[in-house]
Structure formats: C-alpha cells, structure tokens
Design an enzyme around this catalytic site. Structure first.
Site, PDB file in Angstrom:
ATOM      1  N   GLN A 141     -46.362 -21.750  12.025  1.00 46.22           N
ATOM      2  CA  GLN A 141     -44.930 -21.331  12.401  1.00 46.22           C
ATOM      3  C   GLN A 141     -45.013 -19.714  12.432  1.00 46.22           C
ATOM      4  O   GLN A 141     -45.325 -19.099  11.515  1.00 46.22           O
ATOM      5  CB  GLN A 141     -44.008 -21.914  11.708  1.00 46.22           C
ATOM      6  CG  GLN A 141     -42.584 -21.370  11.802  1.00 46.22           C
ATOM      7  CD  GLN A 141     -42.171 -21.472  13.375  1.00 46.22           C
ATOM      8  OE1 GLN A 141     -42.393 -22.920  13.638  1.00 46.22           O
ATOM      9  NE2 GLN A 141     -41.354 -20.774  14.012  1.00 46.22           N
ATOM     10  N   TYR A 147     -45.615 -19.271   4.342  1.00 43.79           N
ATOM     11  CA  TYR A 147     -45.204 -20.777   3.997  1.00 43.79           C
ATOM     12  C   TYR A 147     -46.249 -21.573   4.397  1.00 43.79           C
ATOM     13  O   TYR A 147     -46.484 -22.755   3.976  1.00 43.79           O
ATOM     14  CB  TYR A 147     -43.887 -20.889   4.632  1.00 43.79           C
ATOM     15  CG  TYR A 147     -43.132 -22.119   4.718  1.00 43.79           C
ATOM     16  CD1 TYR A 147     -42.227 -22.181   3.327  1.00 43.79           C
ATOM     17  CD2 TYR A 147     -43.241 -23.029   5.543  1.00 43.79           C
ATOM     18  CE1 TYR A 147     -41.608 -23.484   3.255  1.00 43.79           C
ATOM     19  CE2 TYR A 147     -42.463 -24.387   5.185  1.00 43.79           C
ATOM     20  CZ  TYR A 147     -41.565 -24.522   4.121  1.00 43.79           C
ATOM     21  OH  TYR A 147     -41.070 -25.725   4.015  1.00 43.79           O
ATOM     22  N   PRO A 177     -41.953 -33.153   5.937  1.00 47.76           N
ATOM     23  CA  PRO A 177     -40.916 -33.007   7.022  1.00 47.76           C
ATOM     24  C   PRO A 177     -40.969 -32.123   8.009  1.00 47.76           C
ATOM     25  O   PRO A 177     -41.506 -30.966   7.831  1.00 47.76           O
ATOM     26  CB  PRO A 177     -39.947 -32.899   5.644  1.00 47.76           C
ATOM     27  CG  PRO A 177     -40.415 -32.745   4.412  1.00 47.76           C
ATOM     28  CD  PRO A 177     -42.100 -32.787   4.687  1.00 47.76           C
ATOM     29  N   TYR A 179     -37.848 -30.484  10.703  1.00 55.05           N
ATOM     30  CA  TYR A 179     -36.778 -29.479  10.201  1.00 55.05           C
ATOM     31  C   TYR A 179     -35.398 -30.396  10.054  1.00 55.05           C
ATOM     32  O   TYR A 179     -35.293 -31.414  10.863  1.00 55.05           O
ATOM     33  CB  TYR A 179     -36.244 -28.683  11.607  1.00 55.05           C
ATOM     34  CG  TYR A 179     -37.203 -27.555  11.733  1.00 55.05           C
ATOM     35  CD1 TYR A 179     -36.975 -26.499  11.373  1.00 55.05           C
ATOM     36  CD2 TYR A 179     -38.512 -27.697  12.163  1.00 55.05           C
ATOM     37  CE1 TYR A 179     -37.565 -25.228  11.470  1.00 55.05           C
ATOM     38  CE2 TYR A 179     -39.479 -26.619  12.400  1.00 55.05           C
ATOM     39  CZ  TYR A 179     -38.824 -25.390  11.868  1.00 55.05           C
ATOM     40  OH  TYR A 179     -39.711 -24.133  11.953  1.00 55.05           O
ATOM     41  N   ILE A 180     -35.093 -30.243   8.831  1.00 47.97           N
ATOM     42  CA  ILE A 180     -34.067 -31.228   7.903  1.00 47.97           C
ATOM     43  C   ILE A 180     -32.706 -30.522   8.000  1.00 47.97           C
ATOM     44  O   ILE A 180     -32.966 -29.264   7.689  1.00 47.97           O
ATOM     45  CB  ILE A 180     -34.627 -31.849   6.577  1.00 47.97           C
ATOM     46  CG1 ILE A 180     -36.208 -32.376   6.970  1.00 47.97           C
ATOM     47  CG2 ILE A 180     -33.578 -32.827   5.964  1.00 47.97           C
ATOM     48  CD1 ILE A 180     -36.323 -33.579   7.801  1.00 47.97           C
TER      49      ILE A 180
HETATM   50  N1  CAA Z   1     -42.403 -17.677  19.313  1.00 54.34           N
HETATM   51  C1  CAA Z   1     -42.588 -16.400  19.654  1.00 54.34           C
HETATM   52  N2  CAA Z   1     -41.891 -15.378  19.419  1.00 54.34           N
HETATM   53  C2  CAA Z   1     -40.861 -15.425  18.622  1.00 54.34           C
HETATM   54  C3  CAA Z   1     -40.510 -16.624  17.989  1.00 54.34           C
HETATM   55  C4  CAA Z   1     -41.454 -17.554  18.020  1.00 54.34           C
HETATM   56  N3  CAA Z   1     -40.963 -18.800  17.762  1.00 54.34           N
HETATM   57  N4  CAA Z   1     -39.490 -16.322  17.114  1.00 54.34           N
HETATM   58  C5  CAA Z   1     -39.351 -14.934  17.438  1.00 54.34           C
HETATM   59  N5  CAA Z   1     -40.070 -14.626  18.289  1.00 54.34           N
HETATM   60  C6  CAA Z   1     -40.115 -13.182  19.106  1.00 54.34           C
HETATM   61  C7  CAA Z   1     -38.610 -12.719  19.213  1.00 54.34           C
HETATM   62  O1  CAA Z   1     -38.341 -13.229  20.658  1.00 54.34           O
HETATM   63  C8  CAA Z   1     -38.779 -11.354  19.074  1.00 54.34           C
HETATM   64  O2  CAA Z   1     -39.277 -10.898  20.281  1.00 54.34           O
HETATM   65  P1  CAA Z   1     -39.034  -9.107  20.990  1.00 54.34           P
HETATM   66  O3  CAA Z   1     -39.245  -8.244  19.797  1.00 54.34           O
HETATM   67  O4  CAA Z   1     -40.006  -9.359  22.121  1.00 54.34           O
HETATM   68  O5  CAA Z   1     -37.728  -9.343  21.329  1.00 54.34           O
HETATM   69  C9  CAA Z   1     -39.462 -10.938  17.998  1.00 54.34           C
HETATM   70  O6  CAA Z   1     -40.241 -12.176  17.630  1.00 54.34           O
HETATM   71  C10 CAA Z   1     -38.662 -11.160  16.738  1.00 54.34           C
HETATM   72  O7  CAA Z   1     -38.841  -9.834  16.101  1.00 54.34           O
HETATM   73  P2  CAA Z   1     -38.080  -9.077  15.045  1.00 54.34           P
HETATM   74  O8  CAA Z   1     -38.777  -7.940  14.699  1.00 54.34           O
HETATM   75  O9  CAA Z   1     -36.557  -9.413  15.689  1.00 54.34           O
HETATM   76  O10 CAA Z   1     -38.025 -10.451  14.002  1.00 54.34           O
HETATM   77  P3  CAA Z   1     -37.314 -10.299  12.704  1.00 54.34           P
HETATM   78  O11 CAA Z   1     -38.059  -9.353  11.704  1.00 54.34           O
HETATM   79  O12 CAA Z   1     -35.830 -10.178  12.462  1.00 54.34           O
HETATM   80  O13 CAA Z   1     -37.758 -11.866  11.844  1.00 54.34           O
HETATM   81  C11 CAA Z   1     -37.283 -14.150  12.169  1.00 54.34           C
HETATM   82  C12 CAA Z   1     -36.927 -12.739  12.695  1.00 54.34           C
HETATM   83  C13 CAA Z   1     -37.414 -14.016  10.666  1.00 54.34           C
HETATM   84  C14 CAA Z   1     -38.752 -14.443  12.869  1.00 54.34           C
HETATM   85  C15 CAA Z   1     -36.423 -15.176  12.654  1.00 54.34           C
HETATM   86  O14 CAA Z   1     -36.283 -15.400  13.952  1.00 54.34           O
HETATM   87  C16 CAA Z   1     -36.619 -16.436  12.015  1.00 54.34           C
HETATM   88  O15 CAA Z   1     -36.078 -16.974  10.878  1.00 54.34           O
HETATM   89  N6  CAA Z   1     -37.052 -17.315  12.709  1.00 54.34           N
HETATM   90  C17 CAA Z   1     -37.552 -18.857  12.396  1.00 54.34           C
HETATM   91  C18 CAA Z   1     -38.532 -19.092  11.556  1.00 54.34           C
HETATM   92  C19 CAA Z   1     -38.789 -20.535  11.191  1.00 54.34           C
HETATM   93  O16 CAA Z   1     -38.727 -21.332  11.893  1.00 54.34           O
HETATM   94  N7  CAA Z   1     -38.610 -20.710   9.945  1.00 54.34           N
HETATM   95  C20 CAA Z   1     -38.647 -22.147   9.310  1.00 54.34           C
HETATM   96  C21 CAA Z   1     -37.494 -22.278   8.195  1.00 54.34           C
HETATM   97  S1  CAA Z   1     -37.347 -23.976   7.825  1.00 54.34           S
HETATM   98  C22 CAA Z   1     -38.550 -24.283   7.030  1.00 54.34           C
HETATM   99  O17 CAA Z   1     -39.528 -23.845   6.645  1.00 54.34           O
HETATM  100  C23 CAA Z   1     -38.218 -25.752   6.550  1.00 54.34           C
HETATM  101  C24 CAA Z   1     -39.645 -26.604   7.039  1.00 54.34           C
HETATM  102  O18 CAA Z   1     -40.626 -26.779   6.287  1.00 54.34           O
HETATM  103  C25 CAA Z   1     -39.547 -27.146   8.659  1.00 54.34           C
END
Ligand code: CAA
Length: 240
Positions: A141, A147, A177, A179-180
């Site tokens: 991810q 993680y 799991p 996304y819950i």
């Molecule tokens: N794929 C590709 N690019 C992505 C992306 C993805 N999935 N997510 C973000 N990006 C890109 C953005 O478009 C942005 O690009 P630009 O700079 O060109 O605009 C860049 O990455 C984001 O960079 P930032 O520097 O702004 O990122 P940030 O330091 O603010 O971090 C983040 C943001 C932490 C990535 C936030 O977007 C986030 O939390 N994302 C979700 C991650 C995720 O899915 N975590 C799962 C949590 S739930 C869990 O873990 C439970 C489970 O088991 C399922």
C-alpha cells in the site's frame, strides 16, 4: 469449563468485535489494550469482559501480563493477535521512528504475544492461534512500507507456526481484513478514504463483526485441520 481466549487490542475496533463474538460463543475472554483506559473501562462495563493493560511491543510486559491472565482465568488456549498500529507516510518521508514503532507493535508484538503462551499449548496438546494481518500485507500500500512489511511478516509467522504446532493440535491461521469501518480507517483523510471505497466491489467498508465471524470459525475445536491458511475478508477488493 470454557476455554480461555486472549485478544490483544481487544477493547476497540476489530478486536472488540472479536472479544464479544468469542464471549457469545462461550469462551472466557481477556482483552488487552495499550493506553486508552476510558475506552477499556467502558468496554468492560458494556460487555463484562475483563481487560488488561500492557504494551505488546515489550516482551517482559507481555509475559507478565499473560501470566496474570492465566492466574486469573486459567490457561490460554485461544490467542488472537490483533493489536496493531499505523504510522503512514510515503517512503521518502518515513522516519526510522515510524518504521520501528510499527515493526515493534505489529510484528514483534505478535511474537511477544504468542511466544509465552506456546509452551503451555504444546504441553496440553491444544491451541488455536489467529493473527490479524491485512489486505495491505498481501498487496502492499502506498505510504505503508512499514505496515505492509509487518502484515506480510505475520503471514510468515502463521505458516511457520502451523508446521511446528500441527502434531500438538495447535493451529495458526491468518485473517487479512480489507478496509473495515474502524478508527484506524476513519483516520485516513476523507478524500483518500472515498477513493479507497470506490475500489471495493462491495461498495462499502467492512464491519468489525464480519472479521469476528471468521475468527470464530478458525478457533473452533473442530477446525483442527485448517492450519496455516489465510482468509481474506475484503469485499472482493483483492485476490491472492
Ligand atoms: N497511489 C499513488 N499516489 C498516491 C496515493 C496512492 N494510493 N496516495 C497518495 N498519492 C500521491 C498524491 O496524489 C500526492 O501526489 P502529488 O504530490 O503529485 O500531488 C502524493 O502522493 C501525496 O504526497 P504528500 O506529500 O501530500 O503525502 P503526505 O505526506 O501528506 O501523506 C498520506 C499523505 C499519508 C499518503 C495519506 O494520503 C494517507 O493516509 N493515505 C492512505 C494510506 C492508506 O491507505 N492507509 C491505510 C490505512 S487503514 C489500514 O491500514 C487498515 C488496513 O489494514 C486496511
């Protein structure tokens, strides 16, 4: 006498649903938590399930906590290693501290939880172990190098333990799991969360109870031949 089940991170989120389900199934449940005393007290008031506070990342705390649970309730025969944290950041921004926090809790924490319980399971020739991994350990991810590494590592743990425990009627299985709808997923920025939900064919987040159902299945006395397996519960978001 009912079997004793330990659920780490068992007072909130997926863990709380697992604790409640196992209690409903007739187990005597002990739920651990790391820090949120208020949530743990409210959980005990609501469910009657005893909670214990320790940090799974610390071996001695885990060992002492487990000894206390066994002194209070009896030998632990079912263990659900569920406690986990996120410290998400794109890799170029991820700090060594974020790496170590997640490794210590989600991976070493699983070792620390199972290792003190394992000798007793071997002696009694019965044990049921479930590790809560993640879809992100299967597919990786963005922003979760730490993680995803731990959750993939959890799969290695159960596949190895399954082989070591099989002759002693100990099973070890993983649930991944998707996304819950828990605090962990709700902490993801709303826009990002919406884009994640759009990728789930079910069109919704999962419910914690849908993971608890799978745990209940895996820990049953007559599930002894299901060993080393991984159950995905992700609304068809990803297949291995
Ligand atoms: N794929 C590709 N690019 C992505 C992306 C993805 N999935 N997510 C973000 N990006 C890109 C953005 O478009 C942005 O690009 P630009 O700079 O060109 O605009 C860049 O990455 C984001 O960079 P930032 O520097 O702004 O990122 P940030 O330091 O603010 O971090 C983040 C943001 C932490 C990535 C936030 O977007 C986030 O939390 N994302 C979700 C991650 C995720 O899915 N975590 C799962 C949590 S739930 C869990 O873990 C439970 C489970 O088991 C399922």
């Amino acid at each position: 006498m009912s079997r004793v089940a330990l659920v780490t991170g068992g007072s909130r989120g997926i863990g709380a649903a697992i604790s409640k389900k196992l209690k409903a199934d007739g187990y005597t449940v002990a739920a651990t938590y790391a820090g949120n005393d208020e949530a743990a007290a409210a959980f005990t008031d609501e469910t009657g399930i005893k909670t214990y506070k320790w940090n799974v990342a610390d071996y001695d705390s885990s060992k002492d906590g487990i000894a206390q649970v066994e002194a209070d309730l009896g030998p632990i025969e079912v263990v659900v290693a569920n406690a986990g944290i996120t410290r998400d950041a794109p890799f170029h921004k991820m700090t060594p501290e974020q790496w170590h926090q997640v490794i210590d809790t989600n991976l070493t924490g699983v070792f620390n939880t199972i290792h003190p319980i394992w000798p007793g399971m071997r002696e009694r020739k019965f044990g049921r172990i479930v590790v809560i991994s993640s879809i992100n350990g299967q597919k990786g991810q963005f922003a979760q190098v730490n993680y995803a590494a731990t959750k993939a590592g959890d799969l290695g743990i159960v596949k190895s333990l399954a082989q070591e425990g099989a002759r002693a009627n100990i099973t070890a299985n993983a649930i991944c799991p998707g996304y819950i709808g828990t605090d962990m997923v709700m902490a993801v920025p709303e826009k990002v969360r919406e884009s994640i939900i759009a990728q789930i064919p079910a069109g919704r987040l999962g419910e914690p109870e849908e993971i608890a159902r799978a745990v209940s299945f895996l820990v049953a006395d007559d599930a002894g031949f299901i060993n080393g397996s991984t159950i995905s519960a992700n609304g068809a978001q990803f297949f291995v």
